[in-house]
Design a protein around this motif. Structure first.
Motif, PDB file in Angstrom:
ATOM      1  N   GLY A  62       0.812  -1.205   0.000  1.00  0.00           N
ATOM      2  CA  GLY A  62       0.000   0.000   0.000  1.00  0.00           C
ATOM      3  C   GLY A  62       0.852   1.264   0.000  1.00  0.00           C
ATOM      4  N   LEU A  63       1.892   1.270   0.829  1.00  0.00           N
ATOM      5  CA  LEU A  63       2.780   2.427   0.892  1.00  0.00           C
ATOM      6  C   LEU A  63       3.487   2.668  -0.435  1.00  0.00           C
ATOM      7  CD1 LEU A  63       4.422   1.988   4.414  1.00  0.00           C
ATOM      8  CD2 LEU A  63       3.159   3.991   3.633  1.00  0.00           C
ATOM      9  N   ALA A  64       3.957   1.580  -1.066  1.00  0.00           N
ATOM     10  CA  ALA A  64       4.755   1.723  -2.287  1.00  0.00           C
ATOM     11  C   ALA A  64       3.894   2.041  -3.512  1.00  0.00           C
ATOM     12  CB  ALA A  64       5.561   0.445  -2.537  1.00  0.00           C
ATOM     13  N   LEU A  65       2.809   1.305  -3.686  1.00  0.00           N
ATOM     14  CA  LEU A  65       2.030   1.437  -4.918  1.00  0.00           C
ATOM     15  C   LEU A  65       1.002   2.568  -4.850  1.00  0.00           C
ATOM     16  CD1 LEU A  65       1.451  -2.352  -5.717  1.00  0.00           C
ATOM     17  CD2 LEU A  65       3.274  -0.840  -6.518  1.00  0.00           C
ATOM     18  N   VAL A  66       0.278   2.648  -3.735  1.00  0.00           N
ATOM     19  CA  VAL A  66      -0.782   3.654  -3.622  1.00  0.00           C
ATOM     20  C   VAL A  66      -0.228   4.984  -3.132  1.00  0.00           C
ATOM     21  CG1 VAL A  66      -2.971   4.248  -2.508  1.00  0.00           C
ATOM     22  CG2 VAL A  66      -2.519   1.885  -3.207  1.00  0.00           C
ATOM     23  N   ALA A  67       0.470   4.948  -1.974  1.00  0.00           N
ATOM     24  CA  ALA A  67       0.910   6.180  -1.326  1.00  0.00           C
ATOM     25  C   ALA A  67       2.216   6.725  -1.881  1.00  0.00           C
ATOM     26  CB  ALA A  67       1.050   5.946   0.181  1.00  0.00           C
TER      27      ALA A  67
END
Length: 319
Positions: free
Chosen positions: A231-236
């Motif tokens: 989530g941190l890498a791809l979305v955020a």
């Protein structure tokens, strides 16, 4: 004056960037609570994102490697300020301060953007921009609901102010980037530079690097540590940085930075959906003030575009 269609696209990109950036706290909190250091979280976030963007960055640069070579210095500074400094300082501030206070300190970077463009470029803020600044920051106070905060830890305050400097650097450097440099290249290169600097400092003992690889508590559920990392890498990171850089190029540094204030409102809504934290009446009032502040700045930009001297160019496609 900018074409209405271009302004609409820029606003949509800025809002997309804000909502995806707003997920970072929720994802990172699960890792930090499980024993990860803030620096390790940042390295994982931007390092993985940089790897994901490497292929599209290489494809879009085919036959134009000279563009990369002449922008290496600016990409490096962007990675140092807009990526490494902003994220590491914010996550460290959260260790000492309530998340709301840390966010408010970081968003003082918005004021730094206006001040920088006044002092360095002679773009003196006019009445509507000043009014928008006051309204938006007042809205932040309501949205963050700071009335229950105790005495502030000075160490946390310093980390928060460091995050403000990094945030201001992000908006200013993205707005001054070479128009021929694709956003995906700037994002990928900046994140790789930021991760590299933090990793190097960690390896020599200058920063703490701690990570665990057990299940973590996320959104009330036990899940793999890979879920918040993804989530941190791809979305955020991937979506947030690409949309944010593109938005700055369309709207300009100052307006994009004010639209970015909506990240805090989105963070409140995400906490409501995932953590069951219902927004208060005061937070809703704060959201209205943020929207009003952005509208005032937008009106000021439309009446007399102060950043018209910045070169604009269509973004190249990956084809």
């Amino acid at each position: 004056m900018r074409q209405p269609s271009a302004a609409g696209v820029g606003l949509a990109l800025a809002l997309l960037s804000a909502v995806t950036f707003a997920t970072s706290g929720t994802f990172a909190r699960s890792l930090i609570d499980d024993g990860w250091s803030a620096e390790a979280v940042v390295i994982a976030r931007v390092g993985v994102a940089a790897l994901v963007l490497t292929t599209p960055a290489v494809l879009v640069l085919r036959g134009r490697w000279s563009v990369l070579r002449r922008n290496l210095a600016s990409i490096g500074v962007f990675g140092l300020l807009g990526v490494a400094l902003a994220q590491a300082c914010f996550f460290n501030a959260v260790r000492y301060l309530p998340v709301g206070v840390a966010l408010l300190l970081e968003y003082l970077g918005i004021i730094l953007v206006v001040g920088w463009m006044w002092l360095a470029q002679g773009q003196r803020p006019r009445r509507l921009t000043v009014a928008g600044s006051v309204a938006a920051l007042a809205g932040l106070v309501f949205v963050l609901d700071l009335t229950g905060a105790g005495r502030l830890d000075p160490v946390g305050v310093l980390w928060g102010l460091g995050a403000a400097v990094g945030l201001a650097g992000y908006f200013v450097l993205a707005g001054r980037a070479d128009a021929a440099l694709p956003s995906v290249v700037m994002a990928s290169g900046g994140m790789a530079a930021g991760a590299g600097v933090l990793l190097l400092l960690g390896l020599v003992g200058g920063l703490p690097l701690r990570a665990t690889f057990d299940t973590v508590q996320f959104a009330g559920q036990q899940t793999s540590w890979l879920v918040p990392i993804a989530g941190l890498a791809l979305v955020a990171a991937v979506v947030a940085y690409l949309a944010g850089i593109a938005a700055v190029r369309v709207l300009g540094s100052r307006l994009a930075s004010f639209v970015g204030l909506s990240e805090v409102l989105f963070a409140v809504l995400i906490a409501w959906l995932l953590l069951g934290e219902l927004p208060t009446v005061g937070q809703l009032l704060g959201g209205a003030l943020i929207v009003a502040g952005v509208a005032l700045v937008r009106l000021d930009e439309l009446r007399a575009p102060i950043e018209s001297a910045q070169p604009k160019a269509p973004e190249p496609t990956f084809a």
